[in-house]
Design a protein around this motif. Structure first.
Motif, PDB file in Angstrom:
ATOM      1  N   LYS A  54      12.917  -0.874   3.993  1.00 54.34           N
ATOM      2  CA  LYS A  54      13.088  -0.197   2.958  1.00 54.34           C
ATOM      3  C   LYS A  54      11.812   0.455   2.465  1.00 54.34           C
ATOM      4  O   LYS A  54      10.632   0.011   2.995  1.00 54.34           O
ATOM      5  CB  LYS A  54      13.649  -0.958   1.767  1.00 54.34           C
ATOM      6  N   PHE A  55      11.731   1.611   1.828  1.00 56.87           N
ATOM      7  CA  PHE A  55      10.551   1.976   1.520  1.00 56.87           C
ATOM      8  C   PHE A  55      10.527   1.712  -0.207  1.00 56.87           C
ATOM      9  O   PHE A  55      11.194   2.358  -0.940  1.00 56.87           O
ATOM     10  CB  PHE A  55      10.288   3.472   1.650  1.00 56.87           C
ATOM     11  N   ALA A  56       9.162   1.085  -0.440  1.00 60.02           N
ATOM     12  CA  ALA A  56       9.173   0.587  -1.763  1.00 60.02           C
ATOM     13  C   ALA A  56       9.014   1.607  -2.774  1.00 60.02           C
ATOM     14  O   ALA A  56       9.341   1.681  -3.817  1.00 60.02           O
ATOM     15  CB  ALA A  56       7.942  -0.272  -2.119  1.00 60.02           C
ATOM     16  N   CYS A  57       8.468   2.884  -2.308  1.00 61.07           N
ATOM     17  CA  CYS A  57       8.060   3.833  -3.407  1.00 61.07           C
ATOM     18  C   CYS A  57       9.658   4.647  -3.912  1.00 61.07           C
ATOM     19  O   CYS A  57       9.565   5.103  -4.949  1.00 61.07           O
ATOM     20  CB  CYS A  57       7.106   5.117  -2.965  1.00 61.07           C
ATOM     21  N   VAL A  58      10.485   4.653  -2.928  1.00 60.34           N
ATOM     22  CA  VAL A  58      11.687   5.430  -3.297  1.00 60.34           C
ATOM     23  C   VAL A  58      13.087   4.474  -3.450  1.00 60.34           C
ATOM     24  O   VAL A  58      13.974   4.557  -4.159  1.00 60.34           O
ATOM     25  CB  VAL A  58      12.068   6.679  -2.375  1.00 60.34           C
ATOM     26  N   ILE A 101       0.810  -1.399  -0.080  1.00 62.40           N
ATOM     27  CA  ILE A 101       0.229  -0.031   0.039  1.00 62.40           C
ATOM     28  C   ILE A 101       0.971   1.293   0.092  1.00 62.40           C
ATOM     29  O   ILE A 101       2.059   1.248   0.654  1.00 62.40           O
ATOM     30  CB  ILE A 101      -1.069  -0.053   1.252  1.00 62.40           C
ATOM     31  N   MET A 102       0.620   2.341  -0.744  1.00 60.50           N
ATOM     32  CA  MET A 102       1.297   3.352  -1.072  1.00 60.50           C
ATOM     33  C   MET A 102       0.594   4.692  -0.436  1.00 60.50           C
ATOM     34  O   MET A 102      -0.845   4.776  -1.015  1.00 60.50           O
ATOM     35  CB  MET A 102       1.975   3.560  -2.173  1.00 60.50           C
ATOM     36  N   LEU A 103       1.075   5.653   0.061  1.00 56.93           N
ATOM     37  CA  LEU A 103       0.309   6.722   0.190  1.00 56.93           C
ATOM     38  C   LEU A 103       0.872   8.256  -0.489  1.00 56.93           C
ATOM     39  O   LEU A 103       0.510   8.607  -1.301  1.00 56.93           O
ATOM     40  CB  LEU A 103       0.330   7.039   1.762  1.00 56.93           C
ATOM     41  N   ASP A 104       1.945   8.660   0.128  1.00 57.34           N
ATOM     42  CA  ASP A 104       2.780   9.814  -0.461  1.00 57.34           C
ATOM     43  C   ASP A 104       3.439   9.518  -1.717  1.00 57.34           C
ATOM     44  O   ASP A 104       3.777  10.426  -2.489  1.00 57.34           O
ATOM     45  CB  ASP A 104       3.182  10.758   0.622  1.00 57.34           C
ATOM     46  N   ALA A 105       4.215   8.325  -1.560  1.00 57.76           N
ATOM     47  CA  ALA A 105       5.066   7.665  -2.474  1.00 57.76           C
ATOM     48  C   ALA A 105       6.228   8.789  -2.957  1.00 57.76           C
ATOM     49  O   ALA A 105       6.737   8.818  -3.753  1.00 57.76           O
ATOM     50  CB  ALA A 105       4.399   7.753  -4.163  1.00 57.76           C
ATOM     51  N   THR A 106       6.507   9.480  -1.717  1.00 58.67           N
ATOM     52  CA  THR A 106       7.790  10.443  -1.742  1.00 58.67           C
ATOM     53  C   THR A 106       8.839   9.850  -0.578  1.00 58.67           C
ATOM     54  O   THR A 106       9.739  10.634  -0.558  1.00 58.67           O
ATOM     55  CB  THR A 106       7.380  11.669  -1.438  1.00 58.67           C
ATOM     56  N   GLY A 107       8.507   8.771  -0.055  1.00 58.73           N
ATOM     57  CA  GLY A 107       9.619   8.302   1.030  1.00 58.73           C
ATOM     58  C   GLY A 107       9.327   9.097   2.390  1.00 58.73           C
ATOM     59  O   GLY A 107      10.083   8.749   3.342  1.00 58.73           O
ATOM     60  N   MET A 108       8.139   9.680   2.384  1.00 60.16           N
ATOM     61  CA  MET A 108       8.045  10.667   3.881  1.00 60.16           C
ATOM     62  C   MET A 108       6.956   9.671   4.882  1.00 60.16           C
ATOM     63  O   MET A 108       7.140  10.053   6.144  1.00 60.16           O
ATOM     64  CB  MET A 108       7.130  12.111   3.491  1.00 60.16           C
ATOM     65  N   CYS A 109       5.952   9.055   4.148  1.00 62.50           N
ATOM     66  CA  CYS A 109       4.986   8.492   5.270  1.00 62.50           C
ATOM     67  C   CYS A 109       5.339   7.311   5.949  1.00 62.50           C
ATOM     68  O   CYS A 109       4.490   6.857   7.069  1.00 62.50           O
ATOM     69  CB  CYS A 109       3.932   8.527   4.566  1.00 62.50           C
ATOM     70  N   GLY A 110       6.180   6.371   5.167  1.00 58.72           N
ATOM     71  CA  GLY A 110       6.312   5.300   5.596  1.00 58.72           C
ATOM     72  C   GLY A 110       5.507   4.012   5.564  1.00 58.72           C
ATOM     73  O   GLY A 110       5.645   2.914   5.890  1.00 58.72           O
ATOM     74  N   VAL A 111       4.389   4.213   4.936  1.00 54.56           N
ATOM     75  CA  VAL A 111       3.362   3.382   4.547  1.00 54.56           C
ATOM     76  C   VAL A 111       3.753   2.022   3.994  1.00 54.56           C
ATOM     77  O   VAL A 111       3.480   0.770   4.049  1.00 54.56           O
ATOM     78  CB  VAL A 111       2.169   4.074   4.013  1.00 54.56           C
ATOM     79  N   CYS A 112       4.448   2.323   2.808  1.00 53.13           N
ATOM     80  CA  CYS A 112       4.974   1.370   1.828  1.00 53.13           C
ATOM     81  C   CYS A 112       6.130   0.414   2.150  1.00 53.13           C
ATOM     82  O   CYS A 112       6.777  -0.183   1.465  1.00 53.13           O
ATOM     83  CB  CYS A 112       5.501   1.986   0.725  1.00 53.13           C
ATOM     84  N   ARG A 113       6.584   0.581   3.827  1.00 54.42           N
ATOM     85  CA  ARG A 113       7.739  -0.149   4.156  1.00 54.42           C
ATOM     86  C   ARG A 113       7.701  -1.744   4.089  1.00 54.42           C
ATOM     87  O   ARG A 113       6.566  -2.240   4.342  1.00 54.42           O
ATOM     88  CB  ARG A 113       8.006   0.219   5.584  1.00 54.42           C
TER      89      ARG A 113
HETATM   90  S1  FES Z   1       4.462   5.495   0.302  1.00 55.37           S
HETATM   91 FE1  FES Z   1       4.889   6.797   1.794  1.00 55.37          FE
HETATM   92  S2  FES Z   1       7.049   6.441   2.229  1.00 55.37           S
HETATM   93 FE2  FES Z   1       6.338   5.189   0.418  1.00 55.37          FE
END
Ligand code: FES
Ligand SMILES: Cc1cc2nc3c(=O)[nH]c(=O)nc-3n(C[C@H](O)[C@H](O)[C@H](O)COP(=O)(O)OP(=O)(O)OC[C@H]3O[C@@H](n4cnc5c(N)ncnc54)[C@H](O)[C@@H]3O)c2cc1C
Length: 277
Positions: free
Chosen positions: A234-238, A214-226
């Motif tokens: 790791k954060f999948a988005c970045v 699951i991704m939220l901000d996709a900038t490496g800031m929210c940590g949802v995609c860990r």
């Molecule tokens: S979606 Fe927020 S850190 Fe990857």
């Protein structure tokens, strides 16, 4: 606002959309994705960039209707607009000359291996494509992939087309026959990527998987995609979305993907009720 210039239904649950997005089209590389919002109030969802056309200034997205947002998206038509698209995001695939590359796509993952197949082929690799689906009507991009790949296999769970079984069975048969595979690239349901990675590990075949947390901000800031890879967070988005399949903690990923299952179900039911009333 991003104009939809082409819409095509590829199978009962999968749609292709070509969207005007010249800046993204200019920068996109295989393996990257966008995050879009269908409308101003909508949630953000990640989708892989399947193709980009610099001349037309367009990108192609292929998506499966999974819940409310993808359903809303599927209801838009040519000439309609998507509110925002951000990208290209994520690290591009490291395209190299490995030798023989087996690209494996499960379900809508078949669309995601298409740009990889073209890029690995252009880099001089011998490309084997294996796509799988529950049944023949859900197979997508068969013509496109069979034209790019040197060898192309289909597997269906019900045996209605190609091999009767899973994509992993086809890969196992190739390995057992002695085909020397230098890289496996798999994208599809998490359980499929787990099975493929467990299969290739004892043979020491380098295996890349494109993860879909699951991704939220996709900038490496929210940590949802860990995701946990080789014991590290790791954060999948970045840091991804591609990782070494032999190092991914798939069980943790599967558990995290289920976090909002009930809420997602409820919101879709509510939306469908509202649509009918
Ligand atoms: S979606 Fe927020 S850190 Fe990857
Ligand atoms: C980097 C990346 C690239 C992706 N590329 C594509 C693509 O090219 N085409 C495509 O069809 N889908 C792709 N996905 C998955 C897509 O983002 C989800 O299907 C979408 O967010 C679902 O939104 P929804 O509101 O319609 O469904 P929801 O109501 O959010 O979810 C419905 C169902 O889908 C599952 N789901 C939700 N989010 C995801 C997710 N991120 N990955 C897998 N399952 C999920 C839920 O657990 C639930 O069972 C990608 C995901 C990532 C992380």
């Amino acid at each position: 606002m991003y104009k939809i210039i082409k819409k095509k239904q590829l199978c009962p649950v999968v749609y292709l959309m070509e969207v005007e997005a010249p800046l993204i089209a200019r920068k996109n590389k295989p393996g990257q994705f966008v995050v879009l919002r269908v409308n101003e109030k909508g949630e953000r969802i990640p989708l892989t960039i399947v193709n980009s056309n610099e001349k037309l200034g367009s990108i192609t997205l292929i998506f499966q209707v999974a819940g409310k947002t993808t359903k809303l998206l599927s209801e838009l038509n040519e000439g309609d607009f998507i509110a925002n698209i951000v990208g290209p995001l994520g690290k591009p695939t490291e395209i190299e000359h490995y030798g023989t590359v087996a690209l494996i796509g499960g379900g809508v993952g078949a669309a995601e291996i298409y740009p990889e197949a073209k890029a690995f082929k252009a880099a001089g690799n011998y490309v084997i494509g294996i796509v799988g689906a529950r049944t023949s009507s859900l197979i997508i991009l068969e013509n496109e992939l069979s034209q790019v790949c040197d060898e192309f296999y289909i597997a269906t769970d019900d045996g209605s087309k190609g091999y009767h079984g899973f994509v992993s069975d086809v890969l196992k048969q190739l390995i057992d026959k002695g085909v020397k595979i230098d890289l496996v690239y798999a994208v599809g349901p998490t359980i499929m990527m787990k099975v493929i990675s467990n299969l290739t590990k004892p043979y020491g075949i380098k295996t890349l998987v494109s993860l879909n947390p699951i991704m939220l901000d996709a900038t490496g800031m929210c940590g949802v995609c860990r995701v946990k890879v080789g014991g590290e967070i790791k954060f999948a988005c970045v840091d991804g979305p591609e990782f070494d399949g032999h190092l991914v903690d798939f069980d943790l990923l599967i558990a995290r993907q289920r976090t909002y299952l009930n809420e997602e179900k409820k919101i879709l039911e509510l939306y469908e009720k509202m649509e009918k009333s």
